[in-house]
Write an enzyme that holds these catalytic residues in place. Structure first.
Site, PDB file in Angstrom:
ATOM      1  N   ILE A  31      11.662  14.040   5.643  1.00  0.00           N
ATOM      2  CA  ILE A  31      13.042  14.511   5.797  1.00  0.00           C
ATOM      3  C   ILE A  31      13.109  15.940   6.347  1.00  0.00           C
ATOM      4  CG2 ILE A  31      13.403  15.558   3.516  1.00  0.00           C
ATOM      5  CD1 ILE A  31      15.987  13.879   3.317  1.00  0.00           C
ATOM      6  N   ASN A  86      -2.017  16.403  -0.005  1.00  0.00           N
ATOM      7  CA  ASN A  86      -2.045  17.511  -0.963  1.00  0.00           C
ATOM      8  C   ASN A  86      -2.074  16.997  -2.400  1.00  0.00           C
ATOM      9  OD1 ASN A  86      -1.690  19.307   1.231  1.00  0.00           O
ATOM     10  ND2 ASN A  86       0.527  19.076   1.139  1.00  0.00           N
ATOM     11  N   HIS A  99       0.856  10.732  -1.424  1.00  0.00           N
ATOM     12  CA  HIS A  99       1.320  10.484  -0.054  1.00  0.00           C
ATOM     13  C   HIS A  99       0.383  11.116   0.956  1.00  0.00           C
ATOM     14  CE1 HIS A  99       3.262  14.144  -1.585  1.00  0.00           C
ATOM     15  NE2 HIS A  99       3.219  14.600  -0.345  1.00  0.00           N
ATOM     16  N   HIS A 101       0.300  12.679   4.797  1.00  0.00           N
ATOM     17  CA  HIS A 101       1.134  13.213   5.886  1.00  0.00           C
ATOM     18  C   HIS A 101       0.488  12.892   7.237  1.00  0.00           C
ATOM     19  CE1 HIS A 101       3.583  16.245   3.534  1.00  0.00           C
ATOM     20  NE2 HIS A 101       2.568  16.113   2.696  1.00  0.00           N
TER      21      HIS A 101
HETATM   22  P1  AMP Z   1       3.926  17.637  -0.364  1.00  0.00           P
HETATM   23  O1  AMP Z   1       4.122  19.123  -0.240  1.00  0.00           O
HETATM   24  O2  AMP Z   1       2.567  17.194   0.147  1.00  0.00           O
HETATM   25  O3  AMP Z   1       4.200  17.135  -1.764  1.00  0.00           O
HETATM   26  O4  AMP Z   1       4.965  16.993   0.625  1.00  0.00           O
HETATM   27  C1  AMP Z   1       6.159  16.438   0.225  1.00  0.00           C
HETATM   28  C2  AMP Z   1       6.935  16.088   1.473  1.00  0.00           C
HETATM   29  O5  AMP Z   1       7.963  15.190   1.120  1.00  0.00           O
HETATM   30  C3  AMP Z   1       7.587  17.290   2.155  1.00  0.00           C
HETATM   31  O6  AMP Z   1       7.121  17.390   3.495  1.00  0.00           O
HETATM   32  C4  AMP Z   1       9.083  16.949   2.109  1.00  0.00           C
HETATM   33  O7  AMP Z   1       9.776  17.363   3.256  1.00  0.00           O
HETATM   34  C5  AMP Z   1       9.068  15.446   1.949  1.00  0.00           C
HETATM   35  N1  AMP Z   1      10.240  14.862   1.289  1.00  0.00           N
HETATM   36  C6  AMP Z   1      10.812  15.253   0.129  1.00  0.00           C
HETATM   37  N2  AMP Z   1      11.853  14.456  -0.190  1.00  0.00           N
HETATM   38  C7  AMP Z   1      11.936  13.526   0.800  1.00  0.00           C
HETATM   39  C8  AMP Z   1      12.798  12.426   1.064  1.00  0.00           C
HETATM   40  N3  AMP Z   1      13.816  12.116   0.235  1.00  0.00           N
HETATM   41  N4  AMP Z   1      12.609  11.692   2.183  1.00  0.00           N
HETATM   42  C9  AMP Z   1      11.591  12.008   3.027  1.00  0.00           C
HETATM   43  N5  AMP Z   1      10.733  13.029   2.832  1.00  0.00           N
HETATM   44  C10 AMP Z   1      10.894  13.788   1.744  1.00  0.00           C
END
Ligand code: AMP
Ligand code: ZN
Length: 136
Positions: A31, A86, A99, A101
């Site tokens: 997002i 991460n 997740h 990336h």
């Molecule tokens: P991390 O820092 O590895 O935990 O990455 C979490 C990622 O999730 C970040 O890049 C956010 O922008 C993304 N994120 C958080 N909420 C959402 C959402 N509702 N839909 C899509 N991506 C999200």
């Protein structure tokens, strides 16, 4: 309802820009992208990190990551891609649902291309190798 944002996406309780799914894995657009096309790959079954994710789910995440990466590359025309994952706050994890990336990279996009390395001291590499081997 689950308190985990990504579980809520899996459950369809909050919207996401879905790209691909299998029985166990979902891929959707981040997002808040670092670059356009930034994609996340998650197991549908909740796991917090690399330390507790189910092995079969992890394999499926890897297969889906490679498949979607090829599509993101074609769609964005990116020059390269970071595949990042991460674990825990100190490593930059914000969402506590495992997740991967996919971050498309472009020439001169201004982001990091490498982290500084520091050599082991005398004997320390072998010491570390043995310490890790005790737990494999
Ligand atoms: P991390 O820092 O590895 O935990 O990455 C979490 C990622 O999730 C970040 O890049 C956010 O922008 C993304 N994120 C958080 N909420 C959402 C959402 N509702 N839909 C899509 N991506 C999200
Ligand atoms: Zn979850």
């Amino acid at each position: 309802m689950s308190s985990c944002v990504f579980c809520q996406i899996v459950e369809g309780k909050i919207p996401s820009a879905k790209l691909y799914e299998t029985d166990s894995v979902l891929a959707f657009l981040d997002i808040n992208p670092i670059n356009p096309g930034h994609t996340l790959i998650i197991p549908k079954r909740h796991a917090t990190s690399i330390f507790d994710v189910d092995e079969e789910d992890l394999k499926e995440c890897a297969v889906v990551a490679a498949k979607v990466a090829r599509a993101v590359r074609k769609a964005t025309g990116c020059d390269g891609m970071n595949v990042l994952q991460n674990n825990f706050r100190v490593a930059g994890q914000i969402i506590d649902h495992f997740h991967i990336h996919l971050i498309p990279r472009f020439e001169n996009d201004g982001f990091l291309t490498s982290w500084p390395g520091k050599p082991y001291g005398e004997g320390k590499m072998e010491e570390m190798r043995k310490a890790i081997l005790e737990h494999i």
